[in-house]
Design a protein around this motif. Sequence first.
Motif, PDB file in Angstrom:
ATOM      1  N   ALA A 116      47.692  53.373  68.606  1.00 34.63           N
ATOM      2  CA  ALA A 116      46.872  54.573  68.945  1.00 34.63           C
ATOM      3  C   ALA A 116      45.548  54.116  69.901  1.00 34.63           C
ATOM      4  CB  ALA A 116      45.796  55.626  67.237  1.00 34.63           C
ATOM      5  N   VAL A 117      45.136  52.882  70.166  1.00 34.29           N
ATOM      6  CA  VAL A 117      44.545  51.777  70.608  1.00 34.29           C
ATOM      7  C   VAL A 117      44.384  52.284  72.076  1.00 34.29           C
ATOM      8  CG1 VAL A 117      42.902  49.779  70.922  1.00 34.29           C
ATOM      9  CG2 VAL A 117      43.721  50.809  68.560  1.00 34.29           C
ATOM     10  N   PRO A 118      44.604  52.596  73.173  1.00 39.45           N
ATOM     11  CA  PRO A 118      44.479  51.894  74.381  1.00 39.45           C
ATOM     12  C   PRO A 118      44.415  50.835  74.787  1.00 39.45           C
ATOM     13  CG  PRO A 118      43.394  53.671  74.371  1.00 39.45           C
ATOM     14  CD  PRO A 118      43.127  53.463  73.319  1.00 39.45           C
ATOM     15  N   GLU A 119      45.045  49.812  75.508  1.00 40.37           N
ATOM     16  CA  GLU A 119      45.839  48.572  76.120  1.00 40.37           C
ATOM     17  C   GLU A 119      46.141  47.773  75.194  1.00 40.37           C
ATOM     18  OE1 GLU A 119      41.765  48.017  78.248  1.00 40.37           O
ATOM     19  OE2 GLU A 119      41.379  49.902  78.521  1.00 40.37           O
ATOM     20  N   LEU A 120      45.822  48.408  73.807  1.00 43.01           N
ATOM     21  CA  LEU A 120      46.591  47.095  73.122  1.00 43.01           C
ATOM     22  C   LEU A 120      47.649  46.369  73.248  1.00 43.01           C
ATOM     23  CD1 LEU A 120      45.811  45.317  70.637  1.00 43.01           C
ATOM     24  CD2 LEU A 120      46.541  47.279  69.247  1.00 43.01           C
ATOM     25  N   VAL A 121      48.222  47.517  73.277  1.00 39.45           N
ATOM     26  CA  VAL A 121      50.312  47.136  73.464  1.00 39.45           C
ATOM     27  C   VAL A 121      50.031  45.824  74.792  1.00 39.45           C
ATOM     28  CG1 VAL A 121      52.107  47.408  73.935  1.00 39.45           C
ATOM     29  CG2 VAL A 121      50.820  49.006  72.377  1.00 39.45           C
ATOM     30  N   GLY A 122      49.468  45.978  75.828  1.00 43.45           N
ATOM     31  CA  GLY A 122      49.525  45.259  76.923  1.00 43.45           C
ATOM     32  C   GLY A 122      49.069  43.632  76.023  1.00 43.45           C
ATOM     33  N   ARG A 123      47.549  43.836  75.893  1.00 43.18           N
ATOM     34  CA  ARG A 123      47.409  42.832  75.926  1.00 43.18           C
ATOM     35  C   ARG A 123      48.051  42.409  74.604  1.00 43.18           C
ATOM     36  NH1 ARG A 123      42.699  43.360  74.002  1.00 43.18           N
ATOM     37  NH2 ARG A 123      42.640  46.167  72.649  1.00 43.18           N
ATOM     38  N   THR A 124      48.477  42.700  73.446  1.00 42.95           N
ATOM     39  CA  THR A 124      49.889  41.670  73.189  1.00 42.95           C
ATOM     40  C   THR A 124      50.855  41.034  73.593  1.00 42.95           C
ATOM     41  OG1 THR A 124      48.782  43.336  71.204  1.00 42.95           O
ATOM     42  CG2 THR A 124      50.774  42.605  70.674  1.00 42.95           C
ATOM     43  N   LEU A 125      51.432  41.569  74.089  1.00 43.69           N
ATOM     44  CA  LEU A 125      52.167  41.393  75.024  1.00 43.69           C
ATOM     45  C   LEU A 125      51.916  40.390  76.332  1.00 43.69           C
ATOM     46  CD1 LEU A 125      54.194  44.183  76.028  1.00 43.69           C
ATOM     47  CD2 LEU A 125      54.498  42.242  74.423  1.00 43.69           C
ATOM     48  N   VAL A 126      50.448  40.288  76.796  1.00 40.87           N
ATOM     49  CA  VAL A 126      49.914  39.446  77.337  1.00 40.87           C
ATOM     50  C   VAL A 126      49.993  37.927  76.264  1.00 40.87           C
ATOM     51  CG1 VAL A 126      48.229  37.551  78.707  1.00 40.87           C
ATOM     52  CG2 VAL A 126      49.301  40.975  78.959  1.00 40.87           C
ATOM     53  N   ARG A 127      49.321  38.164  75.657  1.00 40.82           N
ATOM     54  CA  ARG A 127      49.599  36.704  74.182  1.00 40.82           C
ATOM     55  C   ARG A 127      49.912  36.734  73.873  1.00 40.82           C
ATOM     56  NH1 ARG A 127      43.720  39.888  72.406  1.00 40.82           N
ATOM     57  NH2 ARG A 127      42.294  39.537  74.616  1.00 40.82           N
ATOM     58  N   SER A 128      51.602  37.056  74.120  1.00 35.25           N
ATOM     59  CA  SER A 128      52.421  36.876  72.606  1.00 35.25           C
ATOM     60  C   SER A 128      53.216  35.650  73.626  1.00 35.25           C
ATOM     61  CB  SER A 128      53.224  37.982  72.664  1.00 35.25           C
ATOM     62  OG  SER A 128      54.115  38.432  74.146  1.00 35.25           O
ATOM     63  N   ASP A 129      54.580  35.013  73.296  1.00 31.12           N
ATOM     64  CA  ASP A 129      55.672  34.863  74.085  1.00 31.12           C
ATOM     65  C   ASP A 129      56.683  35.158  74.860  1.00 31.12           C
ATOM     66  OD1 ASP A 129      54.149  32.414  73.056  1.00 31.12           O
ATOM     67  OD2 ASP A 129      55.896  32.225  71.467  1.00 31.12           O
ATOM     68  N   LEU A 130      56.436  36.933  74.974  1.00 29.63           N
ATOM     69  CA  LEU A 130      57.383  38.083  75.540  1.00 29.63           C
ATOM     70  C   LEU A 130      56.415  38.457  76.602  1.00 29.63           C
ATOM     71  CD1 LEU A 130      58.353  40.149  72.256  1.00 29.63           C
ATOM     72  CD2 LEU A 130      59.901  39.017  73.650  1.00 29.63           C
ATOM     73  N   ALA A 131      57.221  39.286  77.613  1.00 36.07           N
ATOM     74  CA  ALA A 131      56.386  39.835  78.324  1.00 36.07           C
ATOM     75  C   ALA A 131      56.669  40.738  78.758  1.00 36.07           C
ATOM     76  CB  ALA A 131      56.471  38.986  80.030  1.00 36.07           C
ATOM     77  N   ARG A 132      56.109  41.902  79.246  1.00 33.60           N
ATOM     78  CA  ARG A 132      56.536  43.200  79.950  1.00 33.60           C
ATOM     79  C   ARG A 132      57.593  43.372  80.708  1.00 33.60           C
ATOM     80  NH1 ARG A 132      58.804  46.984  80.674  1.00 33.60           N
ATOM     81  NH2 ARG A 132      57.798  49.443  81.840  1.00 33.60           N
ATOM     82  N   ASP A 133      58.045  42.206  81.269  1.00 35.91           N
ATOM     83  CA  ASP A 133      59.635  42.361  81.682  1.00 35.91           C
ATOM     84  C   ASP A 133      60.416  42.164  81.155  1.00 35.91           C
ATOM     85  OD1 ASP A 133      57.775  42.940  84.739  1.00 35.91           O
ATOM     86  OD2 ASP A 133      57.900  40.668  85.502  1.00 35.91           O
ATOM     87  N   ASP A 134      60.465  41.837  80.539  1.00 34.75           N
ATOM     88  CA  ASP A 134      61.304  40.999  79.349  1.00 34.75           C
ATOM     89  C   ASP A 134      61.709  43.098  78.299  1.00 34.75           C
ATOM     90  OD1 ASP A 134      61.162  38.560  78.878  1.00 34.75           O
ATOM     91  OD2 ASP A 134      59.505  38.309  77.737  1.00 34.75           O
ATOM     92  N   PHE A 135      61.269  43.766  78.984  1.00 37.00           N
ATOM     93  CA  PHE A 135      61.404  45.544  78.721  1.00 37.00           C
ATOM     94  C   PHE A 135      61.568  46.157  79.858  1.00 37.00           C
ATOM     95  CE2 PHE A 135      59.087  43.391  75.389  1.00 37.00           C
ATOM     96  CZ  PHE A 135      59.436  42.925  74.802  1.00 37.00           C
TER      97      PHE A 135
END
Length: 198
Positions: A116-135
Amino acid sequence: MPLSFALFDTLVDAALPADPAAAVGEELRARGVDVPDDWAAAYAETHVDAPEGAEIPLPAHVSRALASRGVTAPGNAARRAVVAAFDPAVRTREGAVAAVAAARERGPVGLLANCAVPELVGRTLVRSDLARDDFDAVVTSVACGWRKPDPRAFERVADALGAAPADLVHVGADPATDGGATAVGGEFVDAGDAVPDS
């Protein structure tokens, strides 16, 4: 084979606030908002009349909770406070990167996250070993309007992957929510079996 993953507690662990009301209240005060004395009670109340299964963006809930006590948050203070309160340290779960890579070899891969939190998923991916482009598609409840296990959430990610919902395989850690894939004829895979934790 179209496949989607849940994010939190499946691909990553994120250190989210133990007391969301207190965390949001602190960030509101930091932005000059006069937080009511009974903020915890206001935060816990329902303020938005939404259909069953719908996601209510947390900034909207916070703004309505403040308004219920006669407080107006200036500008976008509610949104900024919510985003700041949910600013997690992130750890990628063991096996997550390999699981996503293996899935990509078999077909399109999506991410379907209750959030329910805007931007949280994007920031989580940036801080993980995964990337948006993996999906091939990233679908969040705050963006699509529906929370798992509502069938419409699974329909949205299947559509974004160019697939029929009945063909979707969804991997997640919570059978109560992620298991909703079966309601559209899809398959649910328990992340405890699919993506081992360290």
